[in-house]
Design an enzyme around this catalytic site. Sequence first.
Site, PDB file in Angstrom:
ATOM      1  N   ASP A 105     -75.563 -19.003 -17.626  1.00  0.00           N
ATOM      2  CA  ASP A 105     -74.632 -18.173 -18.389  1.00  0.00           C
ATOM      3  C   ASP A 105     -73.361 -17.867 -17.594  1.00  0.00           C
ATOM      4  OD1 ASP A 105     -74.844 -14.710 -19.602  1.00  0.00           O
ATOM      5  OD2 ASP A 105     -73.412 -16.331 -19.995  1.00  0.00           O
ATOM      6  N   ASP A 122     -67.815 -18.980 -22.400  1.00  0.00           N
ATOM      7  CA  ASP A 122     -69.102 -18.361 -22.141  1.00  0.00           C
ATOM      8  C   ASP A 122     -70.271 -19.251 -22.568  1.00  0.00           C
ATOM      9  OD1 ASP A 122     -70.649 -15.190 -23.193  1.00  0.00           O
ATOM     10  OD2 ASP A 122     -71.267 -16.782 -21.819  1.00  0.00           O
TER      11      ASP A 122
HETATM   12  C1  LIG Z   1     -71.420  -7.001 -18.838  1.00  0.00           C
HETATM   13  C2  LIG Z   1     -72.535  -8.003 -18.689  1.00  0.00           C
HETATM   14  C3  LIG Z   1     -73.891  -7.328 -18.828  1.00  0.00           C
HETATM   15  C4  LIG Z   1     -72.452  -8.737 -17.360  1.00  0.00           C
HETATM   16  O1  LIG Z   1     -72.367  -8.933 -19.784  1.00  0.00           O
HETATM   17  C5  LIG Z   1     -73.197 -10.024 -19.958  1.00  0.00           C
HETATM   18  O2  LIG Z   1     -74.163 -10.256 -19.255  1.00  0.00           O
HETATM   19  N1  LIG Z   1     -72.820 -10.811 -21.001  1.00  0.00           N
HETATM   20  C6  LIG Z   1     -73.523 -12.052 -21.313  1.00  0.00           C
HETATM   21  C7  LIG Z   1     -72.489 -13.121 -21.628  1.00  0.00           C
HETATM   22  N2  LIG Z   1     -73.107 -14.374 -22.051  1.00  0.00           N
HETATM   23  C8  LIG Z   1     -74.028 -14.213 -23.175  1.00  0.00           C
HETATM   24  C9  LIG Z   1     -75.111 -13.188 -22.877  1.00  0.00           C
HETATM   25  C10 LIG Z   1     -76.029 -12.990 -24.083  1.00  0.00           C
HETATM   26  O3  LIG Z   1     -75.547 -12.586 -25.128  1.00  0.00           O
HETATM   27  N3  LIG Z   1     -77.363 -13.285 -23.971  1.00  0.00           N
HETATM   28  C11 LIG Z   1     -78.268 -13.002 -25.107  1.00  0.00           C
HETATM   29  C12 LIG Z   1     -78.516 -14.222 -25.974  1.00  0.00           C
HETATM   30  C13 LIG Z   1     -77.538 -15.207 -26.175  1.00  0.00           C
HETATM   31  C14 LIG Z   1     -77.819 -16.277 -27.049  1.00  0.00           C
HETATM   32  C15 LIG Z   1     -79.038 -16.377 -27.720  1.00  0.00           C
HETATM   33  C16 LIG Z   1     -79.994 -15.386 -27.493  1.00  0.00           C
HETATM   34 CL1  LIG Z   1     -81.524 -15.482 -28.305  1.00  0.00          CL
HETATM   35  C17 LIG Z   1     -79.752 -14.321 -26.622  1.00  0.00           C
HETATM   36 CL2  LIG Z   1     -80.976 -13.140 -26.353  1.00  0.00          CL
HETATM   37  C18 LIG Z   1     -78.002 -13.770 -22.728  1.00  0.00           C
HETATM   38  C19 LIG Z   1     -78.831 -14.984 -22.903  1.00  0.00           C
HETATM   39  C20 LIG Z   1     -77.520 -15.066 -22.182  1.00  0.00           C
HETATM   40  C21 LIG Z   1     -74.478 -11.854 -22.488  1.00  0.00           C
END
Ligand SMILES: CC(C)(C)OC(=O)N[C@@H]1CNC[C@H](C(=O)N(Cc2cccc(Cl)c2Cl)C2CC2)C1
Length: 338
Positions: free
Chosen positions: A38, A224
């Site tokens: 990520d 991202d």
């Molecule tokens: C401020 C800070 C906390 C550092 O911000 C972040 O970390 N920001 C992250 C930025 N990239 C995406 C991340 C996110 O949304 N997920 C949840 C997700 C994404 C896609 C599909 C699913 Cl199922 C899920 Cl659960 C993490 C898995 C990467 C948050």
Amino acid sequence: ADTNNGTVPTPLTNYLDTQYFGEISIGSPAQMFNVVFDTGSANLWVPSQSCSPFSTACFTHNRYDASKSRTYIENGTGFSIQYASGNVRGFLSEDVVVVGGIPVVQVFAEATALSAMPFIFAKFDGVLGMGYPNMAIDGITPVFDRIMSQHVLKEEVFSIYYSRDPKRSPGGELVLGGTDPNYYTGSFNYMNTRQTGKWELTMKGVSVGREMMFCAEGCTAVIDTGSSYITGPASSVSVLMKTIGAQLDESGYKVNCDTVKTLPSVTFHLGGQEYSLTQEDYILWQSQIEGEVCTVTFRGLDVPPPTGPIWILGANFIARYYTEFDRRNNRIGFATAV
Ligand SMILES: CC(C)(C)OC(=O)N[C@@H]1CNC[C@H](C(=O)N(Cc2cccc(Cl)c2Cl)C2CC2)C1
């Protein structure tokens, strides 16, 4: 595995074009985990053996068991991440983490509480942040920084390929130390990051069809790899959706599947280049019980200043444009993905 000519590929799994993850190991003997690489975050966390049995999301994923690793080093500092869509709480531990065959001694978080939303939908176990150190919670040195300081990589870059077709194997590929010419064509266009310390660019505009509709005065685009979709300021996205005749329902914007072929391209103007997404790229076409459902892979998300307003270009953008993240020169390169 020896790093062939200083670049190391890790195959990724593509789950429904919305989650792309690869395998790492933690501990000795190796405990395997599927993680999202990520670029929007900079910490490594995986579910913990000691997570409460009531945390369903924890329970349904692989969990790290410190008591089974002879290279485990205790830390115990508290850890919590507040995502837009949920939160993760736990404590820090240290152990040998192996990414693409490269071992690093890494401080990471054992998650003892994972919010059901959104993690019960996660096919991956945890997250391996590929962001800059200044994004790391608790000031932990990120995995890629530890790998760079071993001087085993040909170049201090990493690249991401996301396949568009769930049937295609591999579903994607992370390369540490370079790029993989099998997955792009033509040359790279590079742009310097907007400010060192974040994988974000200055965007010059967003056009729909041939009309410049948003961000004409300039705005920020975050690249991202951990986001499934493209997000933009809610007001802009709602105008965009009205333009393409999409309706918002509880699970996002939908269009009538037989209008899909008439939909306009959406173009992101970055660094003097135009990066267009056609309806192929931004419509998720699913056959469901009630028939064909066509979801528009854009979401409204208002990020408050000073960070926002921003557009977040996620997996559906990266699937079209192979992306190289260059830590040596603080720049991002795009090439047309094949
Ligand atoms: C401020 C800070 C906390 C550092 O911000 C972040 O970390 N920001 C992250 C930025 N990239 C995406 C991340 C996110 O949304 N997920 C949840 C997700 C994404 C896609 C599909 C699913 Cl199922 C899920 Cl659960 C993490 C898995 C990467 C948050």
